[in-house]
Motif scaffolding. Structure first.
Motif, short mmCIF file in Angstrom:
data_model
loop_
_atom_site.label_atom_id
_atom_site.label_comp_id
_atom_site.label_asym_id
_atom_site.label_seq_id
_atom_site.Cartn_x
_atom_site.Cartn_y
_atom_site.Cartn_z
N PRO A 150 1.92 -5.78 4.04
CA PRO A 150 2.52 -5.36 5.31
C PRO A 150 2.08 -3.94 5.65
O PRO A 150 1.98 -3.08 4.77
CB PRO A 150 4.03 -5.43 5.02
N HIS A 151 1.82 -3.71 6.93
CA HIS A 151 1.31 -2.40 7.35
C HIS A 151 2.29 -1.30 6.93
O HIS A 151 3.49 -1.37 7.25
CB HIS A 151 1.12 -2.40 8.87
N PRO A 152 1.83 -0.29 6.20
CA PRO A 152 2.76 0.71 5.64
C PRO A 152 3.61 1.43 6.67
O PRO A 152 4.76 1.79 6.38
CB PRO A 152 1.80 1.70 4.93
N ALA A 153 3.09 1.64 7.89
CA ALA A 153 3.88 2.34 8.91
C ALA A 153 5.12 1.56 9.32
O ALA A 153 6.07 2.13 9.85
CB ALA A 153 3.00 2.62 10.13
N PRO B 212 0.48 -9.57 14.36
CA PRO B 212 0.04 -9.40 12.96
C PRO B 212 0.59 -8.14 12.30
O PRO B 212 0.62 -7.07 12.91
CB PRO B 212 -1.48 -9.35 13.08
N VAL B 213 1.00 -8.28 11.06
CA VAL B 213 1.56 -7.15 10.31
C VAL B 213 0.69 -6.76 9.12
O VAL B 213 1.03 -5.82 8.40
CB VAL B 213 3.00 -7.46 9.83
N ALA B 214 -0.42 -7.44 8.89
CA ALA B 214 -1.30 -7.09 7.76
C ALA B 214 -1.87 -5.69 7.96
O ALA B 214 -2.22 -5.29 9.08
CB ALA B 214 -2.42 -8.12 7.63
N ALA B 215 -2.01 -4.95 6.86
CA ALA B 215 -2.41 -3.55 6.91
C ALA B 215 -3.78 -3.37 7.55
O ALA B 215 -4.73 -4.10 7.25
CB ALA B 215 -2.41 -2.96 5.51
N PHE B 216 -3.88 -2.38 8.43
CA PHE B 216 -5.12 -2.07 9.13
C PHE B 216 -5.38 -0.57 9.07
O PHE B 216 -4.51 0.22 8.67
CB PHE B 216 -5.06 -2.56 10.58
N GLN C 146 0.83 -1.20 0.00
CA GLN C 146 0.00 0.00 0.00
C GLN C 146 0.86 1.24 0.00
O GLN C 146 1.89 1.30 0.69
CB GLN C 146 -0.92 0.01 1.22
N ALA C 147 0.41 2.25 -0.77
CA ALA C 147 1.16 3.50 -0.84
C ALA C 147 1.09 4.27 0.48
O ALA C 147 1.98 5.04 0.82
CB ALA C 147 0.63 4.37 -1.97
N GLY C 148 0.03 4.06 1.22
CA GLY C 148 -0.15 4.77 2.49
C GLY C 148 -1.20 4.06 3.32
O GLY C 148 -0.97 2.98 3.85
N THR C 149 -2.39 4.65 3.39
CA THR C 149 -3.46 4.08 4.19
C THR C 149 -4.14 2.94 3.44
O THR C 149 -3.95 2.76 2.23
CB THR C 149 -4.50 5.16 4.53
N VAL C 150 -5.00 2.20 4.16
CA VAL C 150 -5.67 1.06 3.54
C VAL C 150 -6.71 1.50 2.52
O VAL C 150 -7.14 0.68 1.69
CB VAL C 150 -6.34 0.16 4.60
N ASP C 151 -7.13 2.75 2.54
CA ASP C 151 -8.08 3.23 1.53
C ASP C 151 -7.37 4.00 0.41
O ASP C 151 -8.01 4.58 -0.46
CB ASP C 151 -9.17 4.09 2.15
N GLY C 152 -6.05 3.97 0.40
CA GLY C 152 -5.27 4.60 -0.67
C GLY C 152 -4.98 3.61 -1.78
O GLY C 152 -5.47 2.47 -1.78
N PRO C 153 -4.16 4.01 -2.73
CA PRO C 153 -3.85 3.12 -3.86
C PRO C 153 -2.93 1.97 -3.44
O PRO C 153 -2.15 2.08 -2.49
CB PRO C 153 -3.15 4.04 -4.85
N SER C 154 -3.06 0.88 -4.17
CA SER C 154 -2.14 -0.24 -4.02
C SER C 154 -0.98 -0.04 -4.99
O SER C 154 -1.07 0.75 -5.93
CB SER C 154 -2.87 -1.55 -4.32
N THR D 38 9.84 -0.01 13.03
CA THR D 38 9.87 -0.48 11.64
C THR D 38 10.50 -1.87 11.55
O THR D 38 11.18 -2.33 12.47
CB THR D 38 10.69 0.48 10.76
N PHE D 39 10.27 -2.51 10.40
CA PHE D 39 10.89 -3.81 10.15
C PHE D 39 12.42 -3.71 10.18
O PHE D 39 13.09 -4.57 10.75
CB PHE D 39 10.46 -4.34 8.77
N LEU D 40 12.96 -2.66 9.55
CA LEU D 40 14.41 -2.53 9.46
C LEU D 40 15.03 -2.32 10.84
O LEU D 40 16.09 -2.88 11.15
CB LEU D 40 14.78 -1.39 8.53
N ALA D 41 14.37 -1.53 11.68
CA ALA D 41 14.89 -1.30 13.03
C ALA D 41 14.83 -2.58 13.85
O ALA D 41 15.76 -2.89 14.61
CB ALA D 41 14.11 -0.19 13.71
N ALA D 42 13.76 -3.34 13.71
CA ALA D 42 13.65 -4.61 14.43
C ALA D 42 14.75 -5.58 14.01
O ALA D 42 15.32 -6.30 14.83
CB ALA D 42 12.27 -5.23 14.21
N ALA D 43 15.05 -5.59 12.71
CA ALA D 43 16.08 -6.51 12.20
C ALA D 43 17.43 -6.26 12.87
O ALA D 43 18.20 -7.20 13.09
CB ALA D 43 16.21 -6.34 10.68
N ARG D 44 17.70 -5.01 13.21
CA ARG D 44 18.99 -4.67 13.82
C ARG D 44 19.10 -5.17 15.26
O ARG D 44 20.20 -5.19 15.82
CB ARG D 44 19.21 -3.16 13.75
#
Length: 597
Positions: A167-170, A147-151, A78-86, A124-130
Motif C-alpha cells: 500500500p502506498h506509504p503516504a 489503485p493503492v499500490a506504491a508508486f 515500505q518504510a517510505g519511498t519505493v526506493d527505500g527499505p521494505s 489516508t486509509f484511516l480518514a477514509a474509513a471514518r
C-alpha cells in the motif's frame, strides 16, 4: 528450491524466507537489520534465503552483485519511498472485527469510486474509513478504491505503481488498509480494488535492472509492459490478486486495461485469477470486473460449465454516448459516438455495448465488438463520469459544470434506476462542481516531457475546446493535488443538501424496485421504443417483471411513449403523460413480461 510466492514471508516456526526472481544477476544477498545473508540461486534465476527470528517491522533490502540496494518487488510494506527499505509484515497481526462478513450479491452493487489521497483532507486509509458510514446511509453498497499500490513520489492517481503488493506509504500502513475494509464491511459495504497489471510505472521501477525478462521489449504508452508468456511474470500478478482478496479481504478487483493481460498460447490472465480465487476462497462472494476495450462477451459467459471470469465490464460506450448527447462535445474519444448519440444511449441501456461488430472510425473503419444483447444488464457497469473522464480534462471539470441541472438530474435518475450496475465518482452524491485534476509527483528532470504527454491525453477528453488563454494547472505542482481534495464544506449548502436527499431517494427506490427484479434473472430482454431525438424510451423484461424508462434529455418539451406499469418514480413529469419537459423522467414497473404490452 521451493518455488512458491514472491517476497518475504514469516514462517510458522518463527523463521523467515525471502525470495526474488533476478535472472540477470549471478549473486544476490538479503540485508536485514545488521545481517547480510547470501542468497541461493537456482538455474531459473530465483534467489532464496532463510533466516532465524525475523521481526515484524524490521527493515530489509535485496543487494545486487553491483552493491545496489533495492526494495523487494513484492514488498508488503515500505518504510517510505519505493526506493527505500521494505519492512517485514505479519499478515496475521490485524484482528478483524467483521471476520464473518458474508459479502453482498452483485445485483446489489451501487458503487462509489474514490481516490484515497483526495477523498479526505488527511488523505489516508484511516480518514477514509471514518467517512464510510455516511455513504452507506445514502444507499451506496460498495466503494471502489483507485489503485493503492506504491508508486514513485508522494501523490498521484496510482496508475503508475511499481510495488504491486505494498500500500502506498503516504496513505498509511497495511493494517490501516485492512481497517478501512473492516469498517466498510461493518457498514454493509463491499470494497473493490482497482489493480493495474498491464504496465509498471516508469519511475521507481528497479525490477527492469535485475529482471529485464519480466517485461516485453515494447512498452505501453504508460510504462513497461509485463511479459505474460513467462510463468514468473504471471505468478507475480496472480499471487498479487490472491493476496488482496485473501489477506485484505477485498470483495473484488477491477482490472485496469484488462484487454492487455494477454499472451500467445496462454489463457487470459483474468481467467486464471478467477479460477485460482474460486479454488482458494470457495466460501467467499467475490466480484471481478474488467476494463476491456475489446468489447468481447466471453469473460461474462458460462463456458462448458465454467462460471464467467467476470461479473461485469465497465461500459465506456454508455458514458461516451451520454456525454455527447448532453454536452455536444464530439472530439477525441467522443468522435465515435457523434453521429447518433440518442441511438447510442438507447442501445447501451438495452444491449450493453454500442459497438457490436460495426465499423468504428477510430479503428480505421475496422469492425469492433461483439453482440451483447443476450447478457444480463448486471454485466455492465454504467457511469456518467469517473476519474478518467473528469481528471483527463484540462480543467478537471465534471458533468455538473457542463450541463443544466435538470438534465444532470435526469441522467442521474437514469443511472440509478436502470438495471445496469451504477457507479458514481466521489462528490457526485452532493452534485459537486469542484474540479478533479490529473496530478503527479514525477522527477523534476522529466517534468516537461510529462506535461506534454498530459496535454496530448487531454485532447481525447475535450481539451481542445477550452479558450486559448486558458492555462492548465501543472499536474506536478502540489497545489493541483490539493485543489482536487474533495471539499466537504461545500456539501453543506442548500443545493448540496438537496442533492444528497435526491440521491438518497433514488437509491431507496433502487433497493425497493430494481433489486427484486435483478435477484434472479432466468431471462432478460429489452425493447427500444420509437421516440424523438434526445428522448430515451426503453422497456426491459427482467424475469417476470417489466421495467419502463422514459426520459427527455433535450431542451424542448417532447412526446414520449406512455408507460403501462405502476409509476414508482417521476421527475418533472406527471405519471401517464406523453409530454415530457426538459429533464423529465418516468420509471414504471409491472409484473407483466410481455414487452409489447
Amino acid at each position: 528450491m521451493n518455488a512458491d510466492l514472491w517476497g518475504f514471508h514469516l514462517l510458522e516456526n518463527g523463521h523467515g524466507k525471502a525470495r526474488i526472481w533476478a535472472p540477470a544477476a549471478e549473486h544476490m544477498s538479503l540485508e536485514i537489520g545488521a545481517r547480510t545473508i547470501p542468497m541461493d540461486r537456482d538455474e531459473t534465476g530465483w534467489f532464496e534465503a532463510h533466516l532465524d527470528q525475523p521481526v515484524a517491522g524490521e527493515a530489509y533490502r535485496f543487494v545486487t552483485q553491483e552493491g545496489r540496494k533495492v526494495a523487494d518487488p513484492a514488498s508488503r510494506w515500505q518504510a517510505g519511498t519505493v526506493d527505500g527499505p521494505s519492512l517485514v509484515t505479519d499478515p496475521k497481526a490485524y484482528s478483524w472485527i467483521h471476520r464473518d462478513w458474508p459479502g453482498r450479491p452483485w445485483h446489489e452493487a451501487v458503487t462509489y469510486e474514490l481516490h484515497i489521497g483526495t477523498f479526505t483532507a488527511e488523505g489516508t486509509f484511516l480518514a477514509a474509513a471514518r467517512k464510510l458510514k455516511e455513504l452507506a446511509e445514502l444507499g451506496f453498497t460498495a466503494i471502489e478504491l483507485m489503485p493503492v499500490a506504491a508508486f514513485h513520489g508522494e501523490r498521484g492517481w496510482g496508475y503508475d505503481g511499481v510495488l504491486a503488493y505494498a500500500p502506498h506509504p503516504a496513505y498509511g500502513k497495511p493494517d490501516d488498509l485492512k481497517h478501512l475494509v473492516d469498517c466498510a464491511h461493518g457498514a454493509g459495504m463491499m470494497v473493490i480494488l482497482d489493480v493495474v497489471y498491464n504496465h509498471f510505472g516508469i519511475y521507481g521501477n528497479m525490477l527492469e535492472q535485475y529482471a529485464p525478462q519480466f517485461f516485453l521489449k515494447d512498452s505501453t504508452p504508460w510504462g513497461p509492459a509485463p511479459d505474460f508468456s513467462r510463468k514468473e511474470t504471471r505468478s507475480y500478478f496472480i499471487e498479487n490478486a490472491l493476496y488482496w482478496l485473501s489477506d485484505f479481504r477485498f470483495d473484488g478487483l477491477r482490472f485496469d486495461a484488462a484487454d492487455r493481460l494477454v499472451a500467445q498460447d496462454q489463457p487470459w490472465l483474468v481467467d486464471e485469477i478467477a479460477d485460482r480465487a474460486r479454488n482458494l476462497l470457495p466460501y467467499r462472494t467475490l466480484h471481478l470486473v474488467a476494463e476491456d476495450a475489446r468489447h468481447v462477451t466471453s469473460p461474462l459467459e458460462w463456458k462448458g460449465g465454467r462460471a464467467p471470469s467476470c461479473r461485469a465490464v465497465w461500459n465506456d460506450d454508455f458514458h461516451h454516448a451520454v456525454h455527447v448527447l448532453a454536452t455536444g462535445e464530439t472530439v477525441g474519444h467522443y468522435a465515435d459516438f457523434a453521429a447518433e448519440p440518442s441511438v447510442g444511449v438507447r442501445t447501451a441501456l438495452a444491449e450493453g455495448f454500442i459497438y457490436q461488430g460495426q465499423a468504428r472510425p477510430s479503428k480505421e473503419g475496422k469492425r469492433h465488438g461483439e453482440p451483447s444483447g443476450h447478457l444480463p444488464p448486471t454485466c455492465f457497469v454504467n457511469f456518467l463520469q469517473n476519474h478518467d473522464q473528469i481528471g483527463n480534462r484540462l480543467k478537471g471539470d465534471r458533468l455538473s459544470a457542463l450541463v443544466e441541472e435538470d438534465i444532470l438530474k435526469a441522467l442521474t435518475a437514469t443511472l440509478y434506476l436502470s438495471p445496469q450496475i451504477p457507479l458514481a465518482f466521489m462528490g457526485d452524491e452532493f452534485g459537486t462542481r469542484q474540479s478533479f485534476y490529473f496530478f503527479s509527483d514525477y522527477p523534476s528532470e522529466v517534468h516537461e516531457a510529462a506535461l506534454k504527454a498530459r496535454m496530448e491525453e487531454a485532447r481525447n477528453f475535450g481539451g481542445s475546446l477550452y479558450e486559448k488563454e486558458f492555462r492548465a494547472p501543472d499536474p506536478n505542482k502540489r497545489t493541483t493535488f490539493l485543489a482536487s481534495k474533495l471539499q466537504r464544506p461545500l456539501a453543506e449548502d442548500a443545493r448540496s443538501t438537496s442533492w444528497r436527499e435526491f440521491v438518497r431517494e433514488l437509491l431507496a427506490k433502487r433497493r425497493s424496485w430494481i433489486w427484486p427484479m435483478l435477484e434472479r434473472l432466468p431471462s432478460t430482454e429489452a425493447l427500444v421504443l420509437p421516440a424523438p431525438d434526445k428522448v430515451i424510451a426503453v422497456d426491459w423484461r427482467l424475469g417476470n417483471h417489466k421495467l419502463e424508462l422514459r426520459c427527455n434529455l433535450g431542451r424542448e418539451v417532447a412526446t414520449s411513449p406512455t408507460t403501462s406499469g405502476e409509476v414508482f418514480y417521476s421527475l418533472l413529469a406527471e405519471p401517464g403523460t406523453k409530454a415530457l419537459p426538459p429533464g423529465g423522467a418516468i420509471f414504471a414497473s409491472s409484473g407483466q413480461a410481455d414487452l409489447q404490452g
